[in-house]
Design an enzyme around this catalytic site. Structure first.
Site, PDB file in Angstrom:
ATOM      1  CG  ASN A 198       8.397 -17.386   3.187  1.00 59.12           C
ATOM      2  OD1 ASN A 198       8.766 -16.744   4.168  1.00 59.12           O
ATOM      3  ND2 ASN A 198       9.048 -18.450   2.746  1.00 59.12           N
ATOM      4  CD1 TRP A 199       6.339 -10.882   3.268  1.00 60.33           C
ATOM      5  CD2 TRP A 199       6.796  -9.610   5.065  1.00 60.33           C
ATOM      6  NE1 TRP A 199       5.315  -9.983   3.420  1.00 60.33           N
ATOM      7  CE2 TRP A 199       5.563  -9.189   4.514  1.00 60.33           C
ATOM      8  CE3 TRP A 199       7.285  -8.957   6.204  1.00 60.33           C
ATOM      9  CZ2 TRP A 199       4.826  -8.138   5.058  1.00 60.33           C
ATOM     10  CZ3 TRP A 199       6.545  -7.924   6.754  1.00 60.33           C
ATOM     11  CH2 TRP A 199       5.326  -7.519   6.181  1.00 60.33           C
ATOM     12  CE  LYS A 200      11.392 -17.443   0.177  1.00 64.22           C
ATOM     13  NZ  LYS A 200      11.987 -18.096  -0.995  1.00 64.22           N
ATOM     14  CG  HIS A 230      10.925 -22.358   2.770  1.00 62.53           C
ATOM     15  ND1 HIS A 230      12.094 -22.253   2.060  1.00 62.53           N
ATOM     16  CD2 HIS A 230       9.973 -21.738   2.033  1.00 62.53           C
ATOM     17  CE1 HIS A 230      11.852 -21.586   0.949  1.00 62.53           C
ATOM     18  NE2 HIS A 230      10.580 -21.262   0.904  1.00 62.53           N
ATOM     19  CD  GLU A 260      14.481 -19.880   0.943  1.00 64.36           C
ATOM     20  OE1 GLU A 260      14.069 -19.228   1.913  1.00 64.36           O
ATOM     21  OE2 GLU A 260      14.151 -19.636  -0.237  1.00 64.36           O
ATOM     22  CD  GLU A 283       7.594 -22.920  -1.381  1.00 63.01           C
ATOM     23  OE1 GLU A 283       7.004 -21.866  -1.638  1.00 63.01           O
ATOM     24  OE2 GLU A 283       8.645 -22.971  -0.716  1.00 63.01           O
ATOM     25  N   GLY A 338      12.799 -18.646  -6.223  1.00 64.71           N
ATOM     26  CA  GLY A 338      13.685 -17.494  -6.356  1.00 64.71           C
ATOM     27  C   GLY A 338      14.483 -17.487  -7.642  1.00 64.71           C
ATOM     28  CB  SER A 353       9.333 -18.140  -9.821  1.00 63.15           C
ATOM     29  OG  SER A 353      10.680 -18.236  -9.396  1.00 63.15           O
ATOM     30  N   GLY A 394       7.182 -15.834  -2.424  1.00 67.81           N
ATOM     31  CA  GLY A 394       8.386 -15.254  -1.843  1.00 67.81           C
ATOM     32  C   GLY A 394       8.609 -13.850  -2.364  1.00 67.81           C
ATOM     33  N   GLY A 395       9.470 -13.729  -3.369  1.00 65.01           N
ATOM     34  CA  GLY A 395       9.888 -12.427  -3.897  1.00 65.01           C
ATOM     35  C   GLY A 395       8.743 -11.452  -4.146  1.00 65.01           C
TER      36      GLY A 395
HETATM   37  O1  G3H Z   1       8.077 -19.580   0.246  1.00 63.85           O
HETATM   38  C1  G3H Z   1       8.118 -19.092  -0.880  1.00 63.85           C
HETATM   39  C2  G3H Z   1       8.856 -19.739  -1.922  1.00 63.85           C
HETATM   40  O2  G3H Z   1      10.099 -20.142  -1.497  1.00 63.85           O
HETATM   41  C3  G3H Z   1       8.832 -19.058  -3.234  1.00 63.85           C
HETATM   42  O3  G3H Z   1       9.762 -18.029  -3.315  1.00 63.85           O
HETATM   43  O4  G3H Z   1       8.381 -16.735  -4.898  1.00 63.85           O
HETATM   44  O5  G3H Z   1      10.707 -16.014  -4.352  1.00 63.85           O
HETATM   45  O6  G3H Z   1      10.296 -18.062  -5.735  1.00 63.85           O
HETATM   46  P1  G3H Z   1       9.796 -17.145  -4.663  1.00 63.85           P
END
Ligand code: G3H
Length: 251
Positions: free
Chosen positions: A10-12, A95, A97, A167, A173, A213, A234-235
């Site tokens: 998930n590149w956000k 999500h 967010e 999640e 994050g 994470s 994510g990250g």
């Molecule tokens: O969609 C992905 C998640 O929000 C995880 O994000 O891997 O940066 O903690 P993260």
């Protein structure tokens, strides 16, 4: 492993279309022999380039949100038909967010899930508790409720195309991953509620991911758990090398 794993990045809100192309040039060769399903969920503005780059590869493409109406006066929104026509296959829905910053509720998550399924997209529905909720001991109740509402009016046939991503908000994050036992416990609870709604066969067939994470150092242990069928990353999905290592851990 009982089910084929699904590793989704998930590149956000990261990567311009140009940057997306560069990242994929590094990522695609690194995952070409993956045993798991590999997905990248990218910003709307990247979709066109990303669909073109991923054509003929084993990398599947997802969006990060979808509107629930089919069309009309909804300035700034994107419909499921628009995504499908572009060649998009998956869409992240609900999500945390979006729940936190953009007023997403369990009810709108349900509407988006239905719209995605009716159009033929595969939703990745996100659920998970906050730190306070975990400390109050309501994680399982909360996640059960989120799943039940998200899947309201989803048919047996349709639910086979749904992925649920667990999640925990406190792990997103933050570098603070859920332990593999915590992830397993909640993913198993999700499978249980899906079983109550649709029967055991469907529950056993459902892909349930962990997200929060996840990285090359912890992926193997998380993915070894029987009810953790993949990850929503994510990250670490912004670095081709790290993402490929996680994909390797799932194969
Ligand atoms: O969609 C992905 C998640 O929000 C995880 O994000 O891997 O940066 O903690 P993260």
């Amino acid at each position: 492993r009982k089910r084929k794993a699904v590793i989704a990045g998930n590149w956000k809100m990261n990567n311009t279309p140009t940057e997306a192309g560069l990242l994929l040039e590094a990522l695609i060769p690194g995952v070409h022999d993956a045993d798991c399903e590999v997905v990248v969920c990218v910003p709307f503005t990247d979709l066109c380039n990303v669909v073109a780059k991923c054509a003929g590869t084993n990398v599947h493409v997802g969006a990060q949100n979808v509107h629930f109406e089919k069309s009309g006066a909804f300035t700034g929104e994107v419909s499921a038909d628009m995504l499908l026509d572009l060649g998009v296959e998956y869409v992240v829905i609900g999500h945390s967010e979006r729940r936190q910053y953009f007023g997403e509720t369990d009810e709108t998550v349900n509407k988006r899930t239905l719209a995605a399924l009716n159009a033929g997209l595969k939703p990745i529905v996100c659920v998970g508790e906050s730190l306070t909720q975990r400390e109050q001991g309501v994680t399982e109740e909360l996640v059960r409720m989120q799943v039940k509402i998200a899947l309201k009016d989803v048919t047996e046939e349709q639910v086979k195309n749904v992925i649920i991503a667990y999640e925990p908000i406190w792990a997103i994050g933050t570098g603070r991953t859920a332990t593999s036992d915590q992830a397993q416990e909640v993913c198993a609870a999700i499978r249980k509620v899906v079983g109550e709604l649709y029967g055991n066969d469907i529950a056993e067939g459902m892909t349930i991911q962990y997200g929060g994470s996840m990285n090359p150092a912890n992926a193997a242990e998380l993915l070894a758990k029987p009810d953790v069928d993949g990850g929503l990353i994510g990250g670490a999905s912004l670095h081709a090398g790290k993402f490929c290592e996680i994909v390797d851990a799932a194969t």
